[in-house]
Design a protein around this motif. Structure first.
Motif, PDB file in Angstrom:
ATOM      1  N   LEU A 452      -5.714  -7.811 -12.394  1.00  0.00           N
ATOM      2  CA  LEU A 452      -5.151  -6.049 -12.173  1.00  0.00           C
ATOM      3  C   LEU A 452      -5.436  -6.090 -10.673  1.00  0.00           C
ATOM      4  O   LEU A 452      -4.543  -5.430  -9.700  1.00  0.00           O
ATOM      5  N   LEU A 453      -6.704  -5.884  -9.941  1.00  0.00           N
ATOM      6  CA  LEU A 453      -7.089  -5.042  -9.256  1.00  0.00           C
ATOM      7  C   LEU A 453      -6.385  -5.629  -7.572  1.00  0.00           C
ATOM      8  O   LEU A 453      -5.742  -5.085  -6.941  1.00  0.00           O
ATOM      9  N   GLY A 454      -6.104  -7.880  -7.717  1.00  0.00           N
ATOM     10  CA  GLY A 454      -5.320  -8.345  -6.865  1.00  0.00           C
ATOM     11  C   GLY A 454      -3.168  -7.991  -6.915  1.00  0.00           C
ATOM     12  O   GLY A 454      -3.199  -7.322  -5.599  1.00  0.00           O
ATOM     13  N   ASN A 455      -3.501  -7.437  -8.155  1.00  0.00           N
ATOM     14  CA  ASN A 455      -1.696  -6.691  -8.415  1.00  0.00           C
ATOM     15  C   ASN A 455      -1.261  -5.374  -7.471  1.00  0.00           C
ATOM     16  O   ASN A 455      -0.735  -5.540  -6.922  1.00  0.00           O
ATOM     17  N   ILE A 456      -2.971  -4.451  -8.116  1.00  0.00           N
ATOM     18  CA  ILE A 456      -2.257  -3.167  -7.255  1.00  0.00           C
ATOM     19  C   ILE A 456      -2.425  -3.061  -6.126  1.00  0.00           C
ATOM     20  O   ILE A 456      -1.470  -2.144  -5.229  1.00  0.00           O
ATOM     21  N   PHE A 457      -3.782  -3.608  -5.217  1.00  0.00           N
ATOM     22  CA  PHE A 457      -3.506  -3.267  -4.134  1.00  0.00           C
ATOM     23  C   PHE A 457      -2.986  -4.390  -3.170  1.00  0.00           C
ATOM     24  O   PHE A 457      -2.997  -3.959  -1.967  1.00  0.00           O
ATOM     25  N   ALA A 458      -2.439  -5.382  -3.361  1.00  0.00           N
ATOM     26  CA  ALA A 458      -1.219  -6.538  -2.792  1.00  0.00           C
ATOM     27  C   ALA A 458       0.348  -5.369  -2.463  1.00  0.00           C
ATOM     28  O   ALA A 458       0.712  -5.547  -1.534  1.00  0.00           O
ATOM     29  N   ASN A 459       0.432  -4.064  -3.282  1.00  0.00           N
ATOM     30  CA  ASN A 459       1.356  -3.634  -2.307  1.00  0.00           C
ATOM     31  C   ASN A 459       1.097  -2.700  -1.603  1.00  0.00           C
ATOM     32  O   ASN A 459       2.285  -1.651  -1.136  1.00  0.00           O
ATOM     33  N   PHE A 460      -0.098  -2.642  -1.733  1.00  0.00           N
ATOM     34  CA  PHE A 460      -0.982  -1.362  -0.007  1.00  0.00           C
ATOM     35  C   PHE A 460      -0.478  -2.344   0.964  1.00  0.00           C
ATOM     36  O   PHE A 460      -0.235  -3.299   1.088  1.00  0.00           O
ATOM     37  N   CYS A 461      -0.947  -1.374   1.898  1.00  0.00           N
ATOM     38  CA  CYS A 461      -0.286  -1.232   3.753  1.00  0.00           C
ATOM     39  C   CYS A 461      -1.402  -2.089   4.282  1.00  0.00           C
ATOM     40  O   CYS A 461      -2.610  -1.485   3.716  1.00  0.00           O
ATOM     41  N   ILE A 462      -1.771  -2.824   5.341  1.00  0.00           N
ATOM     42  CA  ILE A 462      -2.689  -3.682   5.528  1.00  0.00           C
ATOM     43  C   ILE A 462      -3.188  -2.044   6.520  1.00  0.00           C
ATOM     44  O   ILE A 462      -2.679  -1.412   7.465  1.00  0.00           O
ATOM     45  N   GLY A 463      -4.639  -2.487   6.232  1.00  0.00           N
ATOM     46  CA  GLY A 463      -5.082  -1.067   7.184  1.00  0.00           C
ATOM     47  C   GLY A 463      -5.337   0.425   6.265  1.00  0.00           C
ATOM     48  O   GLY A 463      -5.961   1.153   6.730  1.00  0.00           O
ATOM     49  N   LYS A 464      -4.533  -0.326   4.907  1.00  0.00           N
ATOM     50  CA  LYS A 464      -4.929   1.324   4.395  1.00  0.00           C
ATOM     51  C   LYS A 464      -6.574   0.620   3.193  1.00  0.00           C
ATOM     52  O   LYS A 464      -6.459  -0.349   2.620  1.00  0.00           O
TER      53      LYS A 464
END
Length: 464
Positions: A452-464
């Motif tokens: 779940l965490l992988g799916n959520i944070f994969a959509n973030f930009c690098i550096g945030k």
């Protein structure tokens, strides 16, 4: 799950600019930065207080890379909860890469997408719904989506869910206690109070679920299809709404062969206007494809603008066309826009409006060419968006994952409600309560997993 290594990434957009910020986070962030930073006043970064700024140079051996300003944030009082350093350097892409490569050689590794915010979640600085709001805040492009993201990031949504979860958890504990004394037939949980709580939770969940319909369109922009026969002024209307020459306008019928889309923010709400190909019978293969796409866009739209040339139409035929759209798309708000009213004789417009008053559609007279009535049309569009909750700073759900968890939680709460009404045994009710608590926890991150965490944070930009 909490990683121990030190990560680095560019926190500002890639490319050249006036300045760039390079973010470093982890247990060794300050120590690593100390090894490449030469203060103008001879300061040792490791001996400085948290939340302080220091001027100096980034050096690679005897080579000076740049004059920088270094910010120090010592854990746990930082965004990630870890030691964090932010290096403000000049915005040359060469300088950025040189500093990042130097940090990598000194023991850092490149951060993954959203890893700084992931660490903030793992270190208890944010719950999961607040962490997701960070991504929404970064991508917000109008006042309404910004307001919703800010409200969620400040914890409005998660606080509401957390409070319900705590109350339900208290009763769940009492129900579990009853199971330990099953042979003595005692009740620790007051059934009338429990029923009141369940009804209140059900009411809140339904309100939050209903808010998703508004929140989703506000977050993504409200798609509005502009449809009608060829040469009634659809492209002219799009240009008038956007206040720029976005679409080609000509006297030749069928000029628009494909859909043209553009966005406009009206009173803080984003709208995506779609100028479609004119609807008519045609043997032109390319135009036929455009007309087919028109119906696809109507299907996707939240609002339909049916544009009519008021100088060349009949009332009866228009009523038939309105009925066709109503039958095919019964749930979509429909606005009949009477265009070219500047060509009508005095008194004609009043007569037309009276005859169409019972046509089961909103009626807005305009002149797209002269931009008459455009503000009335914008106000009518705004009226379709229920922004009362937004103005009152109520919680609005915009996240599909949250919406899904709320639906599942509501289903379990309704099972508990039915169990109370039918005097279901405590052990069976306890199962449904646990499931409801599980879905509440999925929203805020009290219950989670690596996938779940992988799916959520994969959509973030690098550096945030």
């Amino acid at each position: 799950m909490i990683p121990q290594d030190t990560i680095v990434a560019l926190a500002t957009p890639s490319g050249a600019g006036a300045i760039a910020i390079i973010r470093v986070s982890g247990e060794a962030a300050i120590a690593i930065s100390t090894g490449i930073f030469k203060s103008v006043r001879g300061k040792d970064l490791e001996k400085q207080k948290s939340h302080t700024l220091h001027l100096g140079h980034i050096v690679d051996g005897n080579k000076t890379l740049d004059e920088v300003l270094v910010s120090i944030f010592k854990g746990p009082n930082s965004y990630t909860g870890e030691n964090t350093v932010e290096i403000s350097c000049h915005g040359s892409t060469y300088i950025q890469q040189q500093i990042i490569q130097l940090l990598l050689r000194k023991g850092c590794r490149m951060a993954n997408a959203g890893e700084f915010t992931l660490r903030a979640f793992l270190n208890g600085k944010l719950d999961l719904s607040q962490a997701e709001a960070v991504a929404d805040l970064i991508s917000s492009d109008n006042e309404a989506s910004h307001q919703i993201a800010m409200q969620q990031m400040r914890g409005g949504f998660s606080n509401e869910i957390a409070n319900l979860r705590v109350e339900l958890l208290n009763f769940a504990s009492l129900i579990e206690l009853e199971l330990d004394f099953a042979e003595e037939d005692v009740e620790f949980a007051d059934r009338s109070q429990f029923n009141e709580l369940i009804e209140r939770i059900e009411l809140v969940l339904k309100r939050l679920i209903d808010s998703f319909a508004v929140g989703n369109v506000i977050k993504n922009g409200i798609p509005v299809a502009i449809v009608g026969e060829p040469n009634v002024g659809k492209s002219t209307l799009l240009n008038a709404l956007l206040n720029e020459e976005r679409a080609i306008v000509s006297e030749i019928a069928g000029t628009t062969r494909d859909t043209i889309e553009d966005e406009l923010v009206i009173d803080g709400i984003g709208f995506r206007f779609i100028d479609t190909a004119g609807i008519r019978e045609t043997k032109d293969v390319v135009e036929s494809i455009g007309i087919q796409r028109t119906f696809e866009k109507i299907e996707q739209a939240q609002v339909v603008l049916f544009l009519v040339d008021s100088s060349r139409f009949t009332i009866d035929l228009l009523k038939v066309e309105i009925e066709k759209i109503r039958n095919q798309f019964p749930l979509k708000p429909l606005i009949v826009v009477l265009n070219k009213i500047d060509t009508l004789a005095e008194g004609t417009l009043t007569s037309i409006v009276e005859k169409l008053s019972n046509s089961n559609a909103q009626l807005i007279p305009i002149s797209a060419k002269n931009k008459t009535g455009i503000e009335d049309l914008k106000n009518q569009l705004l009226s379709f968006v229920n922004t009362g909750a937004l103005r009152n700073n109520e919680t609005i759900v915009t996240n599909t994952r949250h919406y899904d968890s709320l639906l599942k939680a509501l289903e379990e709460i309704q099972k508990v409600k039915y169990g109370l009404q039918t005097n279901l045994s405590s052990d069976l009710m306890a199962i449904d309560i646990k499931e409801a608590l599980y879905h509440f926890g999925m929203i805020t991150g009290q219950v989670t997993n690596d996938e779940l965490l992988g799916n959520i944070f994969a959509n973030f930009c690098i550096g945030k």
